[in-house]
Design an enzyme around this catalytic site. Structure first.
Site, PDB file in Angstrom:
ATOM      1  N   ASP A  47       0.844  -1.192   0.000  1.00  0.00           N
ATOM      2  CA  ASP A  47       0.000   0.000   0.000  1.00  0.00           C
ATOM      3  C   ASP A  47       0.882   1.246   0.000  1.00  0.00           C
ATOM      4  OD1 ASP A  47      -2.754   1.228   0.370  1.00  0.00           O
ATOM      5  OD2 ASP A  47      -1.560   2.222   1.923  1.00  0.00           O
ATOM      6  N   TYR A  52       3.167   9.741   0.678  1.00  0.00           N
ATOM      7  CA  TYR A  52       4.133   9.157   1.618  1.00  0.00           C
ATOM      8  C   TYR A  52       5.587   9.495   1.253  1.00  0.00           C
ATOM      9  CZ  TYR A  52      -0.055   6.494   2.856  1.00  0.00           C
ATOM     10  OH  TYR A  52      -1.334   6.144   3.210  1.00  0.00           O
ATOM     11  N   LYS A  81      -2.155   6.279  -4.351  1.00  0.00           N
ATOM     12  CA  LYS A  81      -3.311   7.149  -4.097  1.00  0.00           C
ATOM     13  C   LYS A  81      -3.053   8.549  -4.635  1.00  0.00           C
ATOM     14  CE  LYS A  81      -3.703   4.674   0.284  1.00  0.00           C
ATOM     15  NZ  LYS A  81      -2.370   4.616   0.891  1.00  0.00           N
ATOM     16  N   HIS A 114      -7.361   9.587  -2.448  1.00  0.00           N
ATOM     17  CA  HIS A 114      -6.886   9.439  -1.061  1.00  0.00           C
ATOM     18  C   HIS A 114      -7.905   9.973  -0.043  1.00  0.00           C
ATOM     19  CE1 HIS A 114      -2.778   9.120   1.165  1.00  0.00           C
ATOM     20  NE2 HIS A 114      -3.759   8.914   2.006  1.00  0.00           N
TER      21      HIS A 114
HETATM   22  N1  NDP Z   1      -5.740   5.977   3.221  1.00  0.00           N
HETATM   23  C1  NDP Z   1      -5.334   6.672   4.263  1.00  0.00           C
HETATM   24  O1  NDP Z   1      -5.753   7.833   4.483  1.00  0.00           O
HETATM   25  C2  NDP Z   1      -4.376   6.071   5.210  1.00  0.00           C
HETATM   26  C3  NDP Z   1      -3.707   4.932   4.856  1.00  0.00           C
HETATM   27  N2  NDP Z   1      -2.820   4.341   5.732  1.00  0.00           N
HETATM   28  C4  NDP Z   1      -2.115   3.110   5.278  1.00  0.00           C
HETATM   29  O2  NDP Z   1      -2.244   2.101   6.278  1.00  0.00           O
HETATM   30  C5  NDP Z   1      -0.955   1.674   6.678  1.00  0.00           C
HETATM   31  C6  NDP Z   1      -0.945   1.186   8.116  1.00  0.00           C
HETATM   32  O3  NDP Z   1      -1.355   2.181   9.016  1.00  0.00           O
HETATM   33  P1  NDP Z   1      -0.353   2.962   9.992  1.00  0.00           P
HETATM   34  O4  NDP Z   1      -1.035   4.222  10.344  1.00  0.00           O
HETATM   35  O5  NDP Z   1       0.978   3.017   9.384  1.00  0.00           O
HETATM   36  O6  NDP Z   1      -0.328   2.125  11.326  1.00  0.00           O
HETATM   37  P2  NDP Z   1      -0.342   0.585  11.795  1.00  0.00           P
HETATM   38  O7  NDP Z   1      -1.605   0.414  12.535  1.00  0.00           O
HETATM   39  O8  NDP Z   1      -0.009  -0.317  10.696  1.00  0.00           O
HETATM   40  O9  NDP Z   1       0.832   0.614  12.858  1.00  0.00           O
HETATM   41  C7  NDP Z   1       2.179   0.788  12.477  1.00  0.00           C
HETATM   42  C8  NDP Z   1       3.013   0.815  13.754  1.00  0.00           C
HETATM   43  O10 NDP Z   1       2.906  -0.434  14.433  1.00  0.00           O
HETATM   44  C9  NDP Z   1       4.206  -0.981  14.635  1.00  0.00           C
HETATM   45  N3  NDP Z   1       4.080  -2.437  14.459  1.00  0.00           N
HETATM   46  C10 NDP Z   1       3.907  -3.118  13.305  1.00  0.00           C
HETATM   47  N4  NDP Z   1       3.771  -4.436  13.550  1.00  0.00           N
HETATM   48  C11 NDP Z   1       3.863  -4.591  14.881  1.00  0.00           C
HETATM   49  C12 NDP Z   1       3.816  -5.726  15.737  1.00  0.00           C
HETATM   50  N5  NDP Z   1       3.632  -6.944  15.257  1.00  0.00           N
HETATM   51  N6  NDP Z   1       3.967  -5.517  17.078  1.00  0.00           N
HETATM   52  C13 NDP Z   1       4.154  -4.271  17.576  1.00  0.00           C
HETATM   53  N7  NDP Z   1       4.209  -3.160  16.818  1.00  0.00           N
HETATM   54  C14 NDP Z   1       4.055  -3.316  15.479  1.00  0.00           C
HETATM   55  C15 NDP Z   1       5.090  -0.330  13.589  1.00  0.00           C
HETATM   56  O11 NDP Z   1       6.429  -0.262  14.035  1.00  0.00           O
HETATM   57  P3  NDP Z   1       7.665  -0.867  13.146  1.00  0.00           P
HETATM   58  O12 NDP Z   1       7.581  -0.277  11.790  1.00  0.00           O
HETATM   59  O13 NDP Z   1       8.859  -0.409  13.917  1.00  0.00           O
HETATM   60  O14 NDP Z   1       7.483  -2.351  13.169  1.00  0.00           O
HETATM   61  C16 NDP Z   1       4.481   1.068  13.543  1.00  0.00           C
HETATM   62  O15 NDP Z   1       4.956   1.835  14.630  1.00  0.00           O
HETATM   63  C17 NDP Z   1      -0.102   2.929   6.439  1.00  0.00           C
HETATM   64  O16 NDP Z   1       1.262   2.680   6.552  1.00  0.00           O
HETATM   65  C18 NDP Z   1      -0.609   3.344   5.100  1.00  0.00           C
HETATM   66  O17 NDP Z   1      -0.075   2.517   4.077  1.00  0.00           O
HETATM   67  C19 NDP Z   1      -2.661   4.842   6.997  1.00  0.00           C
HETATM   68  C20 NDP Z   1      -3.293   6.002   7.388  1.00  0.00           C
HETATM   69  C21 NDP Z   1      -4.181   6.726   6.515  1.00  0.00           C
HETATM   70  O1  NHF Z   2      -2.452   8.194   4.417  1.00  0.00           O
HETATM   71  C1  NHF Z   2      -2.347   9.126   5.200  1.00  0.00           C
HETATM   72  C2  NHF Z   2      -1.485   9.104   6.344  1.00  0.00           C
HETATM   73  O2  NHF Z   2      -1.726  10.109   7.293  1.00  0.00           O
HETATM   74  C3  NHF Z   2      -1.878  11.358   6.791  1.00  0.00           C
HETATM   75  C4  NHF Z   2      -1.830  12.435   7.836  1.00  0.00           C
HETATM   76  O3  NHF Z   2      -3.037  12.508   8.553  1.00  0.00           O
HETATM   77  C5  NHF Z   2      -3.128  11.344   6.015  1.00  0.00           C
HETATM   78  O4  NHF Z   2      -3.329  12.547   5.402  1.00  0.00           O
HETATM   79  C6  NHF Z   2      -3.122  10.320   4.968  1.00  0.00           C
HETATM   80  O5  NHF Z   2      -4.404   9.932   4.718  1.00  0.00           O
END
Ligand code: NDP
Ligand code: NHF
Length: 317
Positions: A47, A52, A81, A114
């Site tokens: 993703d 990003y 996105k 997005h």
């Molecule tokens: N469409 C949108 O608007 C959005 C899309 N996204 C997408 O969703 C993805 C995931 O969401 P995100 O907000 O990054 O958060 P997550 O819920 O995936 O959490 C990520 C965090 O959890 C930690 N982590 C991962 N695996 C473990 C584990 N097994 N045990 C303990 N800690 C863990 C990671 O640390 P470490 O890396 O050190 O392992 C990092 O700090 C994003 O990266 C993005 O691709 C996110 C937000 C908005």
């Molecule tokens: O993917 C994303 C990660 O976080 C950002 C900050 O809020 C968002 O804007 C975005 O949707």
């Protein structure tokens, strides 16, 4: 070498691996290795997003594994996105081409709007007024959608979808679309399980991709003392019962609910842990327990868009 992750079918017949790798906050210097490690342990779905600012490094990781012969391009599902500053119809196809160039691939598997809100075009990712508020654009996402359809017609992307859209916004797209959205990517985890939006989307054959599935503990605005899903004693108790980690329990819960979680990690051990979830099942009783953790606990409210007419979180779902 891990077994490749299983897939579900999207509404257009395309295979969609049921677990993906998140890449928001993955630094350019670490994400290439994370992508390579992820592919080695069986991830087949990445993703990404223009926002990003790491698409080139993600692409390098994918291409290295293609060059090594571990995967072929068609074995891996790549999402990107369209950022909010490119909603104006004349900007969409070029923005898509820019992401293709960033990744170094000649097609994307999935391209999403997005957010439903547009921001003032072509400048910074967050174009700001002197008072620090974001400068909005009035472009209607329905007009943006028509250009995403063009991206499919031009062969730039296989599927298109939306992200952070509420039920009314999806309904508007469904009314005018020639190509149906395949997914709505939204925040989804036990504190915000999206039951109503999930049922709404299921009834229209649209899949929910679950973002921030682990509660995004590294979100930049997290404060000490904020609730932490992975540390929740109730989640830990279920994890102990199944001899799995809290992250594995949450990801399994989301998959059994029919969503596709995309946890982010740049750590080899946690990348492997997060995909080792296909050797057990949560009982219906434990699913029902986790269902009770829902508390409208939204962690990604995108407050800079709150005053926009298309801000999605002003209605129930
Ligand atoms: N469409 C949108 O608007 C959005 C899309 N996204 C997408 O969703 C993805 C995931 O969401 P995100 O907000 O990054 O958060 P997550 O819920 O995936 O959490 C990520 C965090 O959890 C930690 N982590 C991962 N695996 C473990 C584990 N097994 N045990 C303990 N800690 C863990 C990671 O640390 P470490 O890396 O050190 O392992 C990092 O700090 C994003 O990266 C993005 O691709 C996110 C937000 C908005
Ligand atoms: O993917 C994303 C990660 O976080 C950002 C900050 O809020 C968002 O804007 C975005 O949707």
């Amino acid at each position: 070498m891990g077994k490749p992750c299983p897939s579900v079918k999207l509404n257009n017949g395309q295979d969609f691996p049921v677990l993906g790798l998140g890449t928001w906050k993955s630094k350019p210097g670490e994400v290439e290795q994370a992508v390579k490690d992820a592919i080695d342990v069986g991830y087949r779905h990445i993703d990404g997003a223009f926002f990003y600012e790491n698409e080139p490094e993600v692409g390098k990781g994918v291409k290295a594994k293609i060059a090594e012969g571990v995967i072929k391009r068609e074995d891996i599902f790549i999402t990107s996105k369209l950022w909010n500053t490119f909603h104006r119809p004349d900007l969409v196809v070029d923005a898509c081409k820019k992401s293709l160039k960033n990744f170094g691939v000649d097609y994307l598997d999935l391209y999403l709007i997005h957010w439903p809100m547009g921001y003032e075009e072509e400048g910074e990712l967050f174009p700001l007024n002197p008072d620090g508020s974001v400068r909005y654009s009035e472009v209607d996402y329905v007009e943006t959608w028509k250009e995403l359809e063009k991206c499919v017609q031009l062969g730039l992307v296989k599927s298109i979808g939306v992200s952070n859209f509420n039920s009314e916004q999806i309904e508007r797209i469904l009314k005018i679309c020639k190509i149906k959205p395949v997914v709505n990517q939204v925040e989804c985890h036990p504190y915000l399980n999206q039951k109503k939006l999930l049922d709404f989307c299921k009834a229209r054959d649209i899949l929910i991709t679950a973002y921030s599935p682990l509660g995004s503990p590294d979100r930049p605005w997290a404060k000490p003392g904020d609730p932490n899903l992975l540390e929740d004693p109730k989640v830990k108790a279920i994890a102990q019962k199944y001899k799995k980690s809290p992250a594995q329990i949450i990801l399994r819960y989301l998959i059994q609910h029919g969503t596709v979680p995309i946890p982010k990690s740049v750590n080899k051990k946690r990348l492997a842990e997060n995909i080792e979830i296909f050797d057990f099942e949560l009982s219906p009783a434990d699913i029902a327990v986790i269902d009770t953790f829902d508390c409208n606990g939204r962690l990604i409210p995108q407050l800079d868009g709150k005053l926009h007419k298309y801000y999605p979180f002003n209605i129930e779902f």
